[in-house]
Design a protein around this motif. Structure first.
Motif, PDB file in Angstrom:
ATOM      1  N   ASN A 165       0.690  -1.225  -0.094  1.00 30.95           N
ATOM      2  CA  ASN A 165       0.044  -0.054  -0.028  1.00 30.95           C
ATOM      3  C   ASN A 165       0.905   1.213  -0.213  1.00 30.95           C
ATOM      4  O   ASN A 165       0.475   2.210  -0.572  1.00 30.95           O
ATOM      5  CB  ASN A 165      -1.022  -0.080   1.300  1.00 30.95           C
ATOM      6  CG  ASN A 165      -1.901  -0.664   1.064  1.00 30.95           C
ATOM      7  OD1 ASN A 165      -2.309  -2.158   1.548  1.00 30.95           O
ATOM      8  ND2 ASN A 165      -3.321  -0.334   0.347  1.00 30.95           N
ATOM      9  N   PHE A 166       1.784   0.954   0.684  1.00 31.42           N
ATOM     10  CA  PHE A 166       2.929   2.481   1.027  1.00 31.42           C
ATOM     11  C   PHE A 166       3.329   2.503  -0.438  1.00 31.42           C
ATOM     12  O   PHE A 166       3.586   3.820  -0.983  1.00 31.42           O
ATOM     13  CB  PHE A 166       3.790   2.165   1.893  1.00 31.42           C
ATOM     14  CG  PHE A 166       4.766   3.472   2.226  1.00 31.42           C
ATOM     15  CD1 PHE A 166       4.177   4.260   2.816  1.00 31.42           C
ATOM     16  CD2 PHE A 166       6.091   3.312   1.601  1.00 31.42           C
ATOM     17  CE1 PHE A 166       5.150   5.452   3.083  1.00 31.42           C
ATOM     18  CE2 PHE A 166       7.029   4.651   1.887  1.00 31.42           C
ATOM     19  CZ  PHE A 166       6.363   5.545   2.608  1.00 31.42           C
ATOM     20  N   ALA A 167       3.857   1.564  -1.212  1.00 30.27           N
ATOM     21  CA  ALA A 167       4.398   1.495  -2.495  1.00 30.27           C
ATOM     22  C   ALA A 167       3.467   2.218  -3.524  1.00 30.27           C
ATOM     23  O   ALA A 167       3.680   3.311  -4.419  1.00 30.27           O
ATOM     24  CB  ALA A 167       5.041   0.495  -2.987  1.00 30.27           C
ATOM     25  N   ALA A 168       2.007   1.780  -3.420  1.00 29.45           N
ATOM     26  CA  ALA A 168       1.074   2.265  -4.269  1.00 29.45           C
ATOM     27  C   ALA A 168       0.835   3.840  -4.139  1.00 29.45           C
ATOM     28  O   ALA A 168       0.536   4.570  -4.887  1.00 29.45           O
ATOM     29  CB  ALA A 168      -0.301   1.488  -4.141  1.00 29.45           C
ATOM     30  N   VAL A 169       0.707   4.174  -2.891  1.00 30.98           N
ATOM     31  CA  VAL A 169       0.572   5.677  -2.503  1.00 30.98           C
ATOM     32  C   VAL A 169       1.771   6.620  -3.041  1.00 30.98           C
ATOM     33  O   VAL A 169       1.495   7.677  -3.593  1.00 30.98           O
ATOM     34  CB  VAL A 169       0.369   5.674  -1.062  1.00 30.98           C
ATOM     35  CG1 VAL A 169       0.291   7.258  -0.775  1.00 30.98           C
ATOM     36  CG2 VAL A 169      -0.973   5.160  -0.511  1.00 30.98           C
ATOM     37  N   ASN A 170       2.932   6.064  -3.009  1.00 31.83           N
ATOM     38  CA  ASN A 170       4.136   6.706  -3.530  1.00 31.83           C
ATOM     39  C   ASN A 170       3.929   7.097  -5.169  1.00 31.83           C
ATOM     40  O   ASN A 170       4.165   8.119  -5.500  1.00 31.83           O
ATOM     41  CB  ASN A 170       5.343   5.944  -3.257  1.00 31.83           C
ATOM     42  CG  ASN A 170       6.010   6.447  -2.132  1.00 31.83           C
ATOM     43  OD1 ASN A 170       6.874   7.457  -1.771  1.00 31.83           O
ATOM     44  ND2 ASN A 170       5.533   5.679  -0.778  1.00 31.83           N
ATOM     45  N   LEU A 171       3.523   5.791  -5.850  1.00 36.38           N
ATOM     46  CA  LEU A 171       3.297   6.002  -7.273  1.00 36.38           C
ATOM     47  C   LEU A 171       2.025   7.137  -7.326  1.00 36.38           C
ATOM     48  O   LEU A 171       2.291   7.835  -8.390  1.00 36.38           O
ATOM     49  CB  LEU A 171       2.981   4.905  -7.712  1.00 36.38           C
ATOM     50  CG  LEU A 171       4.065   3.858  -8.090  1.00 36.38           C
ATOM     51  CD1 LEU A 171       3.621   2.363  -8.357  1.00 36.38           C
ATOM     52  CD2 LEU A 171       4.922   4.203  -9.198  1.00 36.38           C
ATOM     53  N   PHE A 172       0.941   7.070  -6.640  1.00 36.70           N
ATOM     54  CA  PHE A 172      -0.258   7.781  -6.644  1.00 36.70           C
ATOM     55  C   PHE A 172       0.071   9.504  -6.672  1.00 36.70           C
ATOM     56  O   PHE A 172      -0.308  10.121  -7.580  1.00 36.70           O
ATOM     57  CB  PHE A 172      -1.353   7.594  -5.572  1.00 36.70           C
ATOM     58  CG  PHE A 172      -2.464   8.428  -5.776  1.00 36.70           C
ATOM     59  CD1 PHE A 172      -3.429   8.205  -6.649  1.00 36.70           C
ATOM     60  CD2 PHE A 172      -2.540   9.298  -4.792  1.00 36.70           C
ATOM     61  CE1 PHE A 172      -4.545   8.895  -6.633  1.00 36.70           C
ATOM     62  CE2 PHE A 172      -3.698  10.048  -4.746  1.00 36.70           C
ATOM     63  CZ  PHE A 172      -4.714  10.004  -5.830  1.00 36.70           C
ATOM     64  N   VAL A 173       1.039   9.568  -5.758  1.00 36.95           N
ATOM     65  CA  VAL A 173       1.290  11.210  -5.270  1.00 36.95           C
ATOM     66  C   VAL A 173       2.524  11.542  -6.397  1.00 36.95           C
ATOM     67  O   VAL A 173       2.779  12.663  -6.653  1.00 36.95           O
ATOM     68  CB  VAL A 173       1.925  11.287  -4.130  1.00 36.95           C
ATOM     69  CG1 VAL A 173       0.859  10.957  -3.153  1.00 36.95           C
ATOM     70  CG2 VAL A 173       3.209  10.585  -3.678  1.00 36.95           C
ATOM     71  N   SER A 174       3.132  10.615  -7.150  1.00 38.31           N
ATOM     72  CA  SER A 174       4.252  11.110  -8.162  1.00 38.31           C
ATOM     73  C   SER A 174       3.810  11.073  -9.386  1.00 38.31           C
ATOM     74  O   SER A 174       4.592  11.556 -10.016  1.00 38.31           O
ATOM     75  CB  SER A 174       5.334  10.028  -7.629  1.00 38.31           C
ATOM     76  OG  SER A 174       5.830  10.177  -6.344  1.00 38.31           O
ATOM     77  N   ALA A 175       2.917  10.146  -9.878  1.00 41.34           N
ATOM     78  CA  ALA A 175       2.549  10.054 -11.238  1.00 41.34           C
ATOM     79  C   ALA A 175       2.173  11.406 -11.925  1.00 41.34           C
ATOM     80  O   ALA A 175       2.566  11.594 -13.150  1.00 41.34           O
ATOM     81  CB  ALA A 175       1.700   8.970 -11.332  1.00 41.34           C
ATOM     82  N   GLY A 176       1.449  12.051 -11.412  1.00 43.53           N
ATOM     83  CA  GLY A 176       0.909  13.329 -12.014  1.00 43.53           C
ATOM     84  C   GLY A 176       1.823  14.322 -12.162  1.00 43.53           C
ATOM     85  O   GLY A 176       1.923  14.993 -13.208  1.00 43.53           O
ATOM     86  N   PHE A 177       2.957  14.319 -11.655  1.00 47.39           N
ATOM     87  CA  PHE A 177       4.063  15.624 -11.715  1.00 47.39           C
ATOM     88  C   PHE A 177       5.301  15.068 -11.385  1.00 47.39           C
ATOM     89  O   PHE A 177       6.300  15.461 -12.314  1.00 47.39           O
ATOM     90  CB  PHE A 177       3.682  16.809 -10.858  1.00 47.39           C
ATOM     91  CG  PHE A 177       4.588  17.811 -11.153  1.00 47.39           C
ATOM     92  CD1 PHE A 177       4.544  18.539 -12.249  1.00 47.39           C
ATOM     93  CD2 PHE A 177       5.484  18.023 -10.168  1.00 47.39           C
ATOM     94  CE1 PHE A 177       5.338  19.771 -12.447  1.00 47.39           C
ATOM     95  CE2 PHE A 177       6.365  19.232 -10.378  1.00 47.39           C
ATOM     96  CZ  PHE A 177       6.522  20.192 -11.556  1.00 47.39           C
ATOM     97  N   LEU A 178       5.774  14.750 -10.389  1.00 44.91           N
ATOM     98  CA  LEU A 178       6.982  14.480  -9.997  1.00 44.91           C
ATOM     99  C   LEU A 178       7.725  13.462 -10.815  1.00 44.91           C
ATOM    100  O   LEU A 178       8.664  13.526 -11.515  1.00 44.91           O
ATOM    101  CB  LEU A 178       7.263  13.633  -8.608  1.00 44.91           C
ATOM    102  CG  LEU A 178       8.775  13.365  -8.132  1.00 44.91           C
ATOM    103  CD1 LEU A 178       9.509  14.408  -8.169  1.00 44.91           C
ATOM    104  CD2 LEU A 178       8.589  12.769  -6.897  1.00 44.91           C
ATOM    105  N   LEU A 179       7.122  12.408 -11.508  1.00 48.10           N
ATOM    106  CA  LEU A 179       7.634  11.313 -12.255  1.00 48.10           C
ATOM    107  C   LEU A 179       7.807  12.132 -13.862  1.00 48.10           C
ATOM    108  O   LEU A 179       8.539  11.515 -14.719  1.00 48.10           O
ATOM    109  CB  LEU A 179       6.931  10.207 -12.491  1.00 48.10           C
ATOM    110  CG  LEU A 179       7.023   9.220 -11.334  1.00 48.10           C
ATOM    111  CD1 LEU A 179       6.390   7.862 -11.401  1.00 48.10           C
ATOM    112  CD2 LEU A 179       8.502   8.854 -11.003  1.00 48.10           C
ATOM    113  N   VAL A 180       7.170  13.158 -14.024  1.00 49.51           N
ATOM    114  CA  VAL A 180       7.197  13.710 -15.187  1.00 49.51           C
ATOM    115  C   VAL A 180       8.583  14.316 -15.412  1.00 49.51           C
ATOM    116  O   VAL A 180       9.343  14.658 -16.656  1.00 49.51           O
ATOM    117  CB  VAL A 180       6.354  15.021 -15.285  1.00 49.51           C
ATOM    118  CG1 VAL A 180       6.291  15.723 -16.768  1.00 49.51           C
ATOM    119  CG2 VAL A 180       4.733  14.314 -15.456  1.00 49.51           C
TER     120      VAL A 180
END
Length: 287
Positions: free
Chosen positions: A78-93
């Protein structure tokens, strides 16, 4: 025989396909400070969220509605999924735009691009080597975040099933498989940003312009997707499908959204990359 029909003499042993090997380009990019800094930022983010949860306490549902964020401390998955959720929209760009937008423009800004071409490295070969390495580093950045998040989350909250906000859970093995699918989809969804940044990198000698332009246009896409008045026109925006991966972390996954998002992303990316190769082949390189 005219100059146009005379055979071109090349040095003995010269092979165009062996110029600028991928390992050489990869070693050059890995040694750059921006690569190390970006890797450090992504590796530190899970620890920042861990400290935030430790200070603020376990996340709680708002108005009786449970979201993915509310399950962050349920397990490492769950912690990994949340990290992806908060990052996918901008940080990983950012790493995608940085690695793909800086790659050619930086050579031009250092006035080393013309020397690479005079080596001689064919233009298509140069672009191909740089694009493959840039995409490889982008994928590595997206893999680094969930791997570190899973390790940190497991150490802090234990190894267990992935709790689904809508009810139910995925066992640990299934959860890992679904997280792999999520990472793969996030990478594919960012190919539009990669293609845009790479195309801009071949059009300008300013790395910041290529990177900033790609990030800026990605943000514009997100803003347009929020305009509900556009109706079905939003279906043609890559940003509209960026969180379709959430359908993969359900007891019965739904793939239609991810398939549409993949098709849209690949179409835009292939067009932009083709424009980059076509424009660079005709460009008068003077820097």
């Amino acid at each position: 025989m005219s100059a146009l029909t005379e055979p071109v003499e090349v040095a003995s042993g010269y092979r165009a396909g062996r110029t600028l090997p991928l390992r050489v380009e990869l070693a050059r990019q890995l040694k750059r400070r921006r690569t190390l800094i970006m890797g450090g930022i992504l590796a530190v983010l899970p620890f920042v969220l861990l400290i935030a949860f430790a200070i603020g306490g376990d996340p709680a549902a708002r108005n009786g509605r449970v979201t993915l964020m509310d399950t962050a401390t349920s397990s490492g998955a769950n912690f990994a999924a949340v990290n992806l959720f908060v990052s996918a929209g901008f940080l990983l760009v950012i790493p995608v735009a940085l690695f793909c937008g800086d790659t050619v423009a930086s050579e031009a800004s250092w006035s080393s691009l013309r020397y690479l071409l005079a080596a001689p490295v064919p233009r298509a070969r140069l672009l191909w080597s740089k694009l493959v390495v840039a995409l490889g580093l982008s994928l590595a950045a997206m893999v680094l975040l969930p791997v570190v998040s899973l390790a940190v989350g497991t150490a802090a909250y234990g190894w267990g099933p992935l709790q689904i906000p809508t009810g139910g859970a995925l066992d640990s093995g299934t959860a890992l498989q679904r997280l792999v699918v999520v990472v793969a989809y996030v990478f594919v969804s960012q190919l539009v940003t990669a293609g845009l940044a790479f195309w801009l990198s071949t059009r300008t000698d300013a790395p910041l312009g290529a990177v900033g332009g790609a990030v800026g246009l990605t943000i514009v896409g997100n803003v347009l997707d929020a305009v509900t008045a556009l109706g079905h026109w939003r279906d043609f925006l890559p940003a509209h499908w960026q969180f379709a991966w959430a359908d993969a972390v359900q007891p019965h996954p739904e793939w239609s959204g991810m398939i549409q998002g993949t098709a849209i992303s690949l179409t835009y990316a292939l067009v932009l990359i083709a424009l980059a190769f076509r424009g660079f082949a005709r460009k008068d390189v003077v820097s």
